[in-house]
Design a protein around this motif. Structure first.
Motif, mmCIF file in Angstrom:
data_model
loop_
_atom_site.group_PDB
_atom_site.id
_atom_site.type_symbol
_atom_site.label_atom_id
_atom_site.label_comp_id
_atom_site.label_asym_id
_atom_site.label_seq_id
_atom_site.Cartn_x
_atom_site.Cartn_y
_atom_site.Cartn_z
ATOM 1 N N SER A 143 0.811 -1.216 0.000
ATOM 2 C CA SER A 143 0.000 0.000 0.000
ATOM 3 C C SER A 143 0.849 1.273 0.000
ATOM 4 C CB SER A 143 -0.927 -0.004 1.222
ATOM 5 O OG SER A 143 -1.594 1.233 1.346
ATOM 6 N N ALA A 144 0.631 2.125 -0.999
ATOM 7 C CA ALA A 144 1.304 3.424 -1.057
ATOM 8 C C ALA A 144 0.798 4.336 0.065
ATOM 9 C CB ALA A 144 1.076 4.081 -2.417
ATOM 10 N N PHE A 145 -0.473 4.193 0.413
ATOM 11 C CA PHE A 145 -1.061 4.991 1.490
ATOM 12 C C PHE A 145 -0.394 4.684 2.831
ATOM 13 C CE2 PHE A 145 -4.252 5.112 4.946
ATOM 14 C CZ PHE A 145 -4.462 6.485 4.994
ATOM 15 N N ILE A 146 -0.211 3.394 3.103
ATOM 16 C CA ILE A 146 0.427 2.983 4.349
ATOM 17 C C ILE A 146 1.883 3.463 4.384
ATOM 18 C CG2 ILE A 146 1.218 0.989 5.675
ATOM 19 C CD1 ILE A 146 -1.748 1.574 5.958
ATOM 20 N N LEU A 147 2.546 3.440 3.229
ATOM 21 C CA LEU A 147 3.936 3.900 3.165
ATOM 22 C C LEU A 147 4.043 5.368 3.563
ATOM 23 C CD1 LEU A 147 6.873 3.225 2.398
ATOM 24 C CD2 LEU A 147 6.334 3.986 0.069
ATOM 25 N N LYS A 148 3.095 6.193 3.106
ATOM 26 C CA LYS A 148 3.109 7.614 3.446
ATOM 27 C C LYS A 148 2.960 7.818 4.951
ATOM 28 C CE LYS A 148 1.344 9.362 -0.964
ATOM 29 N NZ LYS A 148 0.228 10.079 -1.642
ATOM 30 N N PRO A 151 6.818 8.983 8.410
ATOM 31 C CA PRO A 151 6.938 9.846 9.599
ATOM 32 C C PRO A 151 6.834 9.079 10.912
ATOM 33 C CG PRO A 151 4.802 10.172 8.531
ATOM 34 C CD PRO A 151 5.615 9.324 7.615
ATOM 35 N N VAL A 152 6.045 7.999 10.920
ATOM 36 C CA VAL A 152 5.882 7.221 12.150
ATOM 37 C C VAL A 152 7.192 6.550 12.545
ATOM 38 C CG1 VAL A 152 4.790 5.157 13.138
ATOM 39 C CG2 VAL A 152 3.402 6.851 11.949
ATOM 40 N N ARG A 153 7.947 6.042 11.568
ATOM 41 C CA ARG A 153 9.187 5.350 11.903
ATOM 42 C C ARG A 153 10.221 6.306 12.500
ATOM 43 N NH1 ARG A 153 12.017 3.827 6.084
ATOM 44 N NH2 ARG A 153 12.629 5.929 5.489
ATOM 45 N N THR A 154 10.195 7.564 12.058
ATOM 46 C CA THR A 154 11.099 8.553 12.648
ATOM 47 C C THR A 154 10.709 8.827 14.094
ATOM 48 O OG1 THR A 154 11.399 9.586 10.472
ATOM 49 C CG2 THR A 154 12.035 10.883 12.402
ATOM 50 N N PHE A 155 9.411 8.924 14.340
ATOM 51 C CA PHE A 155 8.898 9.135 15.703
ATOM 52 C C PHE A 155 9.311 7.974 16.604
ATOM 53 C CE2 PHE A 155 5.561 8.208 18.809
ATOM 54 C CZ PHE A 155 5.480 9.422 19.504
ATOM 55 N N VAL A 180 15.134 -2.521 8.207
ATOM 56 C CA VAL A 180 14.633 -1.154 8.232
ATOM 57 C C VAL A 180 14.522 -0.562 9.637
ATOM 58 C CG1 VAL A 180 12.189 -1.809 8.263
ATOM 59 C CG2 VAL A 180 12.879 0.380 7.247
ATOM 60 N N THR A 181 14.240 -1.375 10.656
ATOM 61 C CA THR A 181 14.156 -0.844 12.019
ATOM 62 C C THR A 181 15.499 -0.253 12.453
ATOM 63 O OG1 THR A 181 12.455 -2.452 12.628
ATOM 64 C CG2 THR A 181 13.648 -1.387 14.428
ATOM 65 N N PRO A 240 10.417 1.063 -1.150
ATOM 66 C CA PRO A 240 10.790 2.425 -0.755
ATOM 67 C C PRO A 240 11.091 2.584 0.736
ATOM 68 C CG PRO A 240 8.900 2.464 -2.237
ATOM 69 C CD PRO A 240 9.138 1.027 -1.884
ATOM 70 N N ALA A 241 10.501 1.724 1.581
ATOM 71 C CA ALA A 241 10.724 1.830 3.027
ATOM 72 C C ALA A 241 12.173 1.550 3.399
ATOM 73 C CB ALA A 241 9.797 0.877 3.777
ATOM 74 N N TRP A 242 12.916 0.886 2.497
ATOM 75 C CA TRP A 242 14.321 0.574 2.791
ATOM 76 C C TRP A 242 15.203 1.815 2.712
ATOM 77 C CZ3 TRP A 242 14.602 -4.172 -1.004
ATOM 78 C CH2 TRP A 242 13.746 -5.176 -0.528
ATOM 79 N N MET A 243 14.706 2.863 2.061
ATOM 80 C CA MET A 243 15.461 4.110 1.962
ATOM 81 C C MET A 243 15.281 4.928 3.234
ATOM 82 S SD MET A 243 14.681 5.502 -1.884
ATOM 83 C CE MET A 243 15.477 7.049 -1.462
#
Length: 324
Positions: A71-76, A80-84, A110-111, A140-143
């Motif tokens: 999901s592209a929506f979930i990626l968006k 920001p959540v992973r930075t938090f 990725v974590t 994209p989440a790997w970036m």
């Protein structure tokens, strides 16, 4: 001597195996290498909860993970959540970095990547930062920001990174790192596993989690009296016990739990039946062992199959019941 810290997770063993393989070659090159499981370093209720949720989704509701992964929506939302989360779960990683003072940190998941990226963005870590991939596709989440080098497995991963603005000079197509093959005494291995002379071996593995294996398929494979069936259940003790009970008394079936070195099994096998995890595929290819894919975990492995099928690297024999 320069020090390199390699961070991974061990929910599945692929990220850990790749981290260990990187470590092997770096030590050979003269570096001091420290390996750390990020889930152990930042051990707490949040990491335990995340692990439980992931494992539950994969085993009980794989379609949910498939949707989340695609999901592209979930990626968006995730970015920001992973930075938090990284900001609130990085203290112990920072302690390791301050204690070991690595010249470089390599992340294979990725974590860990998110945490190191956060620390470097705040100036709390000032050394080199590299990210290694573990599959045969790009997500994209790997970036993450602040990366000095990416270790890609296939050219298309480099192409995707460049499209997204990463300087091509920072991307190295290394392939999935594998340590040299161990010398194996095939005769001794066959004797130890009870494989009769002249019988071909069918090796079946369900990955470290032991999820998605079909008992009906195993029964079909075991029905061939001309071959010997070896089943590796990984860390899934429940599956191992169940299969040992199901095939009790079968002289041509060997049920194993977590097994190492896998090179012993590869060396005596004629065909490898498994799922398309990155490290499993790489190892099978390095042994020139024909690989048959009978089940696929959702998300990353489903995407791996697109590449593997396109390049005719495996035989796709999935059934309707595959986890996708």
């Amino acid at each position: 001597m320069k020090t390199i810290l390699i961070l991974y997770t061990s929910i599945g063993l692929g990220h850990k195996a790749i981290a260990e393989n990187f470590a092997y070659y770096l030590r050979k090159a003269g570096y001091s290498v420290l390996l750390q499981d990020i889930l152990e370093v930042e051990e707490g209720w949040l990491s335990r909860l995340g692990t439980r949720i992931y494992l539950k989704m994969i085993s009980a509701a794989p379609w949910i993970w498939d949707w989340l992964y695609e999901s592209a929506f979930i990626l968006k939302i995730f970015i920001p959540v992973r930075t938090f989360l990284a900001a609130r779960n990085s203290d112990k990683t920072l302690e390791v970095i301050q204690r070991e003072r690595p010249d470089m940190v390599i992340s294979t998941q990725v974590t860990a990547s998110s945490i190191v990226s956060y620390l470097k963005s705040r100036g709390l870590y000032k050394g080199l930062f590299a990210v290694g991939f573990s599959d045969y596709h790009f997500h994209p989440a790997w970036m993450v920001p602040m990366v000095d080098a990416y270790f890609a497995n296939i050219p298309s991963q480099k192409e995707e990174l460049v499209k997204k603005g990463v300087n091509f000079e920072k991307i190295f197509v290394t392939g999935i790192p594998l340590t040299p093959k161990l010398e194996t005494n095939v005769v001794q291995v066959r004797e130890r596993l009870g494989i009769k002379e002249g019988k071909k071996v069918v090796l079946v593995a369900a990955g470290s989690l032991g999820i998605g294996m079909s008992k009906d398929l195993l029964k079909q494979l075991a029905s061939n009296a001309e071959s010997h069936l070896i089943v590796v259940c990984g860390k899934n003790e429940k599956l191992q016990t169940s299969l040992m009970n199901s095939f009790k008394g079968s002289s041509n079936v060997k049920i194993l739990g977590y097994f190492t070195p896998m090179s012993d099994l590869y060396s005596v096998s004629s065909v490898f039946v498994s799922k398309p995890g990155g490290i499993s595929v790489a190892e099978a290819l390095s042994w020139r062992l024909p690989m048959v894919v009978t089940h696929v975990l959702p998300g990353q492995e489903a995407k791996n199959m697109d590449y593997l099928n396109a390049h005719r690297l495996v035989l796709d024999s999935r059934e309707e019941s595959t986890l996708r």
